[in-house]
Motif scaffolding. Structure first.
Motif, short mmCIF file in Angstrom:
data_model
loop_
_atom_site.label_atom_id
_atom_site.label_comp_id
_atom_site.label_asym_id
_atom_site.label_seq_id
_atom_site.Cartn_x
_atom_site.Cartn_y
_atom_site.Cartn_z
N VAL A 219 0.86 -1.19 0.00
CA VAL A 219 0.00 0.00 0.00
C VAL A 219 0.89 1.23 0.00
O VAL A 219 1.68 1.43 0.94
N THR A 220 0.78 2.06 -1.04
CA THR A 220 1.57 3.29 -1.04
C THR A 220 0.75 4.39 -0.37
O THR A 220 -0.46 4.51 -0.59
N LEU A 221 1.45 5.17 0.47
CA LEU A 221 0.77 6.14 1.34
C LEU A 221 1.29 7.55 1.10
O LEU A 221 1.39 8.35 2.04
N GLY A 222 1.63 7.86 -0.14
CA GLY A 222 2.11 9.20 -0.47
C GLY A 222 3.28 9.61 0.39
O GLY A 222 4.22 8.84 0.59
N GLU A 223 3.23 10.83 0.94
CA GLU A 223 4.37 11.35 1.71
C GLU A 223 4.67 10.52 2.96
O GLU A 223 5.76 10.59 3.53
N HIS A 224 3.70 9.71 3.40
CA HIS A 224 3.91 8.91 4.61
C HIS A 224 4.74 7.66 4.35
O HIS A 224 5.22 7.03 5.29
N GLY A 225 4.87 7.26 3.08
CA GLY A 225 5.69 6.08 2.77
C GLY A 225 4.85 4.95 2.21
O GLY A 225 3.94 5.18 1.41
N ALA A 226 5.14 3.72 2.65
CA ALA A 226 4.41 2.56 2.12
C ALA A 226 4.39 1.45 3.15
O ALA A 226 5.26 1.36 4.01
N LEU A 227 3.36 0.61 3.04
CA LEU A 227 3.20 -0.50 3.96
C LEU A 227 3.12 -1.79 3.15
O LEU A 227 2.40 -1.84 2.15
N SER A 239 10.45 7.67 3.93
CA SER A 239 11.63 8.45 3.57
C SER A 239 11.17 9.85 3.15
O SER A 239 10.13 9.98 2.50
N ASN A 240 11.94 10.86 3.51
CA ASN A 240 11.56 12.23 3.11
C ASN A 240 12.07 12.55 1.72
O ASN A 240 13.13 12.10 1.33
N ALA A 241 11.29 13.38 1.00
CA ALA A 241 11.81 13.93 -0.26
C ALA A 241 12.37 15.31 0.08
O ALA A 241 11.82 16.02 0.91
N SER A 246 6.97 16.74 -8.59
CA SER A 246 5.79 16.15 -9.22
C SER A 246 5.58 14.75 -8.67
O SER A 246 6.51 13.93 -8.69
N THR A 247 4.38 14.50 -8.19
CA THR A 247 4.12 13.18 -7.60
C THR A 247 3.64 12.17 -8.64
O THR A 247 3.41 11.01 -8.32
N VAL A 248 3.51 12.62 -9.90
CA VAL A 248 2.98 11.72 -10.93
C VAL A 248 3.94 10.55 -11.16
O VAL A 248 5.12 10.75 -11.41
N GLY A 249 3.39 9.35 -11.07
CA GLY A 249 4.21 8.16 -11.34
C GLY A 249 5.00 7.68 -10.13
O GLY A 249 5.73 6.69 -10.25
N ALA A 250 4.83 8.32 -8.97
CA ALA A 250 5.59 7.87 -7.79
C ALA A 250 5.21 6.43 -7.43
O ALA A 250 6.07 5.62 -7.07
N GLY A 251 3.93 6.11 -7.57
CA GLY A 251 3.47 4.76 -7.26
C GLY A 251 4.06 3.75 -8.24
O GLY A 251 4.39 2.62 -7.86
N ASP A 252 4.20 4.14 -9.49
CA ASP A 252 4.77 3.24 -10.49
C ASP A 252 6.26 3.00 -10.21
O ASP A 252 6.76 1.88 -10.31
N ALA A 253 6.94 4.09 -9.84
CA ALA A 253 8.37 3.97 -9.50
C ALA A 253 8.52 3.05 -8.29
O ALA A 253 9.42 2.19 -8.25
N ALA A 254 7.62 3.21 -7.31
CA ALA A 254 7.69 2.38 -6.10
C ALA A 254 7.48 0.90 -6.45
O ALA A 254 8.22 0.03 -5.98
N LEU A 255 6.50 0.62 -7.30
CA LEU A 255 6.24 -0.77 -7.68
C LEU A 255 7.43 -1.35 -8.43
O LEU A 255 7.86 -2.49 -8.17
N GLY A 276 10.07 5.59 -4.82
CA GLY A 276 8.92 6.50 -4.75
C GLY A 276 9.36 7.90 -4.36
O GLY A 276 8.97 8.90 -4.98
N SER A 277 10.20 7.99 -3.33
CA SER A 277 10.60 9.34 -2.88
C SER A 277 11.54 10.00 -3.88
O SER A 277 11.53 11.22 -4.04
N ALA A 278 12.32 9.20 -4.61
CA ALA A 278 13.16 9.80 -5.66
C ALA A 278 12.28 10.32 -6.81
O ALA A 278 12.57 11.37 -7.40
#
Ligand SMILES: Nc1ncnc2c1ncn2[C@@H]1O[C@H](COP(=O)(O)OP(=O)(O)OP(=O)(O)O)[C@@H](O)[C@H]1O
Ligand SMILES: O=P(O)(O)OC[C@@]1(O)O[C@H](CO)[C@@H](O)[C@@H]1O
Length: 314
Positions: A219-227, A239-241, A246-255, A276-278
């Motif tokens: 589960v990706t939780l935006g700025e809070h990270g992932a579980l 992790s902090n950014a 731009s948050t577009v595609g952060a979930g795809d990068a995380a996956l 995701g944070s990168a």
């Protein structure tokens, strides 16, 4: 090899603004056009990390040609299924403070024959794959159970399957028992029918989803990270950014990061959160490369059944 399938890809146009004021004329500070669609983005990240990847997608019209052309300089291997209707364009408005507003087109309908051709091509390519990633929305008019069919096709070809979608398509895909589900909080909320109030509830909800036949839930939780809730346990990564562009595609990068690190357990979660944070530090839908990761910044904690956190050594 990892194969991604994106039934509803897009040309992503990101427009930079100082601030968005509804009803006003804006002068854009810049424009980026990126190849888009969730599975397309996952394949871009994998390719940039020198991992063998193939993106299977329908392409149609001028937009479809542009999408394929934009993928060429990134060296992404593409299996195009030519379709009659034009590929959609999605718009992102990015404000100076990083606030991102997205306007996604529904995506033109594909014919039954085109949907079948996409599934058949996936089945052929997936015989060489370790994982198949089926991601994004379905185009207008596509049956809700389309992803469930893709899950069965990929399985039949001997691959593990990850699904990242939303709404009814996600619910139907879940029923087909994928190996991995990667919802964000809004998608998990939709799937479960209630919004988890805190991390303990997110973990409990993800466990409930697993109990219905999904292997693991990231589960990706935006700025809070992932579980991550897996077979053995659950872990939370954060992790902090330094600067959100731009948050577009952060979930795809995380996956993609999760699969690059083996697709299982806390170290895969660490990689997911680093990717995701990168991603959010990059403009438009630009995807991170391994050099842009700050893996040492990621903190992983184990989450027990009651939602208590136990730090793990970095
Ligand atoms: N503001 C942020 N600061 C730091 N990390 C972030 C931030 N936003 C997102 N991330 C990282 O990126 C990951 C994915 O983000 P998010 O949950 O927003 O994905 P998403 O909604 O699926 O995104 P998309 O659909 O655009 O791909 C998060 O798990 C987190 O690790
Ligand atoms: O409309 P969907 O398919 O849900 O999402 C499409 C999309 O927003 O997802 C990617 C980011 O995750 C973008 O490249 C693309 O525009």
């Amino acid at each position: 090899m990892i194969v991604t399938v994106t039934p509803n890809p897009s040309l992503d146009r990101s427009v930079l603004l100082d601030r968005l004021d509804r009803g006003e004329v804006h002068r854009a500070g810049g424009v980026h056009v990126d190849p888009g669609g969730k599975g397309v983005n996952v394949a871009r990240v994998l390719t940039a990390a020198d991992h063998s990847a193939v993106a299977v997608l329908p392409t149609g019209g001028v937009e479809g040609n542009s999408l394929a052309e934009l993928l060429a300089p990134e060296a992404v291997s593409v299996v195009e299924v030519p379709v009659e209707a034009a590929t959609r364009s999605n718009l992102t408005l990015v404000e100076a403070d990083g606030t991102t507003t997205k306007i996604n087109e529904p995506g033109n309908a594909l014919t039954t024959g085109e949907l079948e051709a996409l599934r058949t091509r996936l089945g052929e390519v997936a015989t060489r794959a370790r994982w198949v990633v089926a991601s994004g929305s379905l185009p207008h008019g596509c049956p809700d159970d389309y992803y469930a069919g893709l899950v069965r096709t990929a399985r039949g070809a001997g691959a593990k399957v990850a699904v990242d979608s939303s709404g009814a398509a996600l619910a139907e895909a879940c029923a087909a028992g994928p190996d991995l589900l990667a919802p964000n909080l809004a998608e998990l909320t939709e799937l479960a029918g209630h919004r988890p109030a805190d991390l303990a509830e997110v973990a409990a909800t993800a466990r409930a989803v697993r109990s219905e036949g999904t292997g693991s839930v990231l589960v990706t939780l935006g700025e809070h990270g992932a579980l991550l809730v897996g077979d053995e346990s659950a872990w939370f990564g954060t992790s902090n950014a330094r600067r959100v562009r731009s948050t577009v595609g952060a979930g795809d990068a995380a996956l993609a990061g999760y699969l690059l690190a083996g697709g299982d357990g806390p170290e895969a979660l660490r990689s997911a959160v680093a990717y995701g944070s990168a991603a959010v530090e990059l403009p438009g839908s630009r995807m991170p490369t391994p050099k842009e990761l700050r893996i040492e910044q990621v903190r992983i904690t184990e989450v027990d059944e009651s939602g208590r956190l136990y730090p793990m050594s970095p």
